[in-house]
Design a protein around this motif. Structure first.
Motif, short mmCIF file in Angstrom:
data_model
loop_
_atom_site.label_atom_id
_atom_site.label_comp_id
_atom_site.label_asym_id
_atom_site.label_seq_id
_atom_site.Cartn_x
_atom_site.Cartn_y
_atom_site.Cartn_z
N VAL A 77 0.80 -1.23 0.00
CA VAL A 77 0.00 0.00 0.00
C VAL A 77 0.84 1.28 0.00
CG1 VAL A 77 -1.74 1.31 1.28
CG2 VAL A 77 -2.01 -1.15 0.96
N PRO A 78 1.91 1.42 0.81
CA PRO A 78 2.65 2.68 0.83
C PRO A 78 3.76 2.80 -0.22
CG PRO A 78 3.47 1.29 2.58
CD PRO A 78 2.33 0.54 1.92
N ILE A 79 3.88 1.84 -1.12
CA ILE A 79 4.97 1.84 -2.11
C ILE A 79 4.69 2.85 -3.21
CG2 ILE A 79 6.05 0.42 -3.91
CD1 ILE A 79 7.03 -0.33 -1.21
N GLY A 80 5.75 3.55 -3.62
CA GLY A 80 5.66 4.50 -4.72
C GLY A 80 7.01 4.66 -5.40
N TRP A 81 7.10 5.57 -6.37
CA TRP A 81 8.35 5.74 -7.11
C TRP A 81 9.51 6.16 -6.22
CZ3 TRP A 81 9.42 3.41 -11.27
CH2 TRP A 81 8.40 3.08 -12.17
N GLN A 82 9.23 6.80 -5.08
CA GLN A 82 10.30 7.19 -4.17
C GLN A 82 11.02 5.95 -3.60
OE1 GLN A 82 7.04 7.60 -3.59
NE2 GLN A 82 6.56 6.74 -1.57
N ASP A 83 10.40 4.78 -3.73
CA ASP A 83 10.99 3.54 -3.20
C ASP A 83 11.74 2.74 -4.27
OD1 ASP A 83 9.81 3.84 -0.53
OD2 ASP A 83 7.91 3.55 -1.58
N VAL A 84 11.75 3.22 -5.51
CA VAL A 84 12.46 2.52 -6.58
C VAL A 84 13.87 3.09 -6.67
CG1 VAL A 84 12.51 2.01 -9.05
CG2 VAL A 84 10.31 2.09 -7.84
N LYS A 85 14.85 2.19 -6.53
CA LYS A 85 16.26 2.58 -6.55
C LYS A 85 17.01 1.69 -7.53
CE LYS A 85 15.54 4.74 -2.43
NZ LYS A 85 14.67 5.83 -2.47
N GLY A 86 17.22 2.19 -8.75
CA GLY A 86 17.99 1.44 -9.73
C GLY A 86 17.48 0.05 -10.03
N GLY A 87 16.20 -0.09 -10.28
CA GLY A 87 15.63 -1.39 -10.64
C GLY A 87 15.27 -2.24 -9.43
N LEU A 88 15.54 -1.73 -8.24
CA LEU A 88 15.18 -2.43 -7.01
C LEU A 88 14.11 -1.65 -6.27
CD1 LEU A 88 18.72 -3.42 -5.68
CD2 LEU A 88 17.12 -4.86 -6.93
N LEU A 89 13.29 -2.36 -5.55
CA LEU A 89 12.23 -1.74 -4.76
C LEU A 89 12.66 -1.81 -3.30
CD1 LEU A 89 9.40 -0.55 -5.15
CD2 LEU A 89 8.50 -2.86 -4.92
N GLN A 90 12.75 -0.66 -2.66
CA GLN A 90 13.13 -0.62 -1.25
C GLN A 90 11.88 -0.75 -0.38
OE1 GLN A 90 14.93 3.02 0.13
NE2 GLN A 90 15.74 2.01 1.95
N ILE A 91 11.86 -1.77 0.45
CA ILE A 91 10.75 -1.99 1.36
C ILE A 91 11.22 -1.50 2.73
CG2 ILE A 91 9.12 -3.67 2.29
CD1 ILE A 91 9.25 -3.40 -0.85
N SER A 92 10.56 -0.46 3.25
CA SER A 92 11.00 0.10 4.53
C SER A 92 9.84 0.52 5.43
CB SER A 92 11.92 1.30 4.28
OG SER A 92 11.23 2.30 3.56
N LEU B 3 6.74 -4.90 -14.93
CA LEU B 3 5.88 -4.41 -13.86
C LEU B 3 6.10 -2.91 -13.65
CD1 LEU B 3 3.83 -4.84 -11.62
CD2 LEU B 3 5.68 -5.64 -10.15
N ALA B 4 7.35 -2.47 -13.68
CA ALA B 4 7.66 -1.05 -13.50
C ALA B 4 6.96 -0.21 -14.57
CB ALA B 4 9.17 -0.83 -13.54
N ALA B 5 6.89 -0.73 -15.80
CA ALA B 5 6.25 -0.01 -16.90
C ALA B 5 4.75 0.15 -16.69
CB ALA B 5 6.52 -0.73 -18.22
N MET B 6 4.15 -0.73 -15.89
CA MET B 6 2.70 -0.69 -15.67
C MET B 6 2.31 0.24 -14.51
SD MET B 6 2.07 -4.80 -16.01
CE MET B 6 0.59 -4.74 -15.06
N LEU B 7 3.26 0.64 -13.68
CA LEU B 7 2.93 1.39 -12.46
C LEU B 7 2.68 2.86 -12.72
CD1 LEU B 7 5.51 -0.37 -10.13
CD2 LEU B 7 3.03 -0.72 -10.20
N ASP B 8 1.83 3.44 -11.90
CA ASP B 8 1.42 4.84 -12.01
C ASP B 8 2.58 5.78 -11.67
OD1 ASP B 8 0.20 7.30 -11.94
OD2 ASP B 8 -1.40 6.72 -10.57
N LYS B 9 3.03 6.54 -12.65
CA LYS B 9 4.16 7.44 -12.45
C LYS B 9 3.73 8.83 -11.96
CE LYS B 9 7.13 5.26 -15.90
NZ LYS B 9 6.45 4.01 -16.04
N LYS B 10 2.44 9.08 -11.92
CA LYS B 10 1.95 10.42 -11.59
C LYS B 10 1.61 10.60 -10.12
CE LYS B 10 0.06 10.89 -16.18
NZ LYS B 10 -1.09 10.63 -16.97
N SER B 11 1.36 9.52 -9.41
CA SER B 11 0.92 9.62 -8.03
C SER B 11 2.03 9.23 -7.08
CB SER B 11 -0.29 8.70 -7.81
OG SER B 11 -0.77 8.84 -6.51
N ARG B 12 1.92 9.67 -5.84
CA ARG B 12 2.91 9.35 -4.81
C ARG B 12 2.92 7.85 -4.52
NH1 ARG B 12 3.22 11.51 1.38
NH2 ARG B 12 5.10 10.35 1.89
N TYR B 13 1.75 7.22 -4.55
CA TYR B 13 1.62 5.79 -4.26
C TYR B 13 1.18 5.06 -5.52
CZ TYR B 13 1.48 7.76 0.42
OH TYR B 13 1.76 8.47 1.55
#
Length: 178
Positions: free
Chosen positions: A15-30, A62-72
């Motif tokens: 639920v809280p994941i967004g583009w701010q969590d994408v780091k060089g092809g990896l998704l940071q879960i924090s 999957l990255a190509a399908m994600l919403d780039k306009k919203s925070r989440y």
């Protein structure tokens, strides 16, 4: 739903994941969210365990399908995180689409006979992710990290499943080598 399936995320981590969590092809879960029984709104919190803080691969498709306009990635119309009701509706819609694709019997837009087990929950996607890691040859220690488990026994004994098809493929590979 594909984030849970392709990245092995817990529902609350998704639920809280967004583009701010994408780091060089990896998704940071924090972080994670919790829905209290008396409240529909998500409460942001730390991951379930310290081991839950991790990086997982984010498939390019999957990255190509994600919403780039919203925070989440998963959000309400106003851009805020999904409520418990919104998440439940998203799952119901996904589950219904899977049921229809699997050949459910439908009459007047109502599913009469399910082809996709109604008992399946979003958490099953984590089990599938872990089992797929094993099938891809990912070692158990790496799978433990990617799942965010503090105990390797949880990864090995609860989340990684062996099917009859897995045994057949193992036997076929052995026979081909002989």
């Amino acid at each position: 739903m594909l984030l849970m399936l392709d990245c092995g995320l817990r529902r609350g981590e998704t639920v809280p994941i967004g583009w701010q969590d994408v780091k060089g092809g990896l998704l940071q879960i924090s972080k994670s969210v919790e829905y209290k029984s008396d409240c529909n709104q998500p409460t942001l919190k730390d991951t379930k365990t310290a081991a839950g803080v991790r990086f997982v691969p984010l498939p390019d498709e999957l990255a190509a399908m994600l919403d780039k306009k919203s925070r989440y990635f998963f959000h309400r119309k106003d851009g805020r995180m999904l409520t418990a009701t919104g998440l439940r509706r998203m799952w119901a819609s996904f589950h219904r689409a899977c049921d229809r694709a699997a050949g459910a019997e439908i009459y007047r837009n109502k599913i009469i006979t399910h082809a996709f087990d109604p008992a399946i929950t979003p958490h099953y996607l984590r089990h599938t992710y872990c089992s797929n890691l094993r099938r891809q040859g990912v070692d158990l220690k790496t799978a433990q990290y990617l799942m965010g488990h503090s105990d390797i026994a949880t990864t090995a004994n609860i989340y990684s499943h062996v099917t009859e098809d897995d045994i057949r493929k193992m036997q076929e590979a052995k026979d081909a080598a002989d």
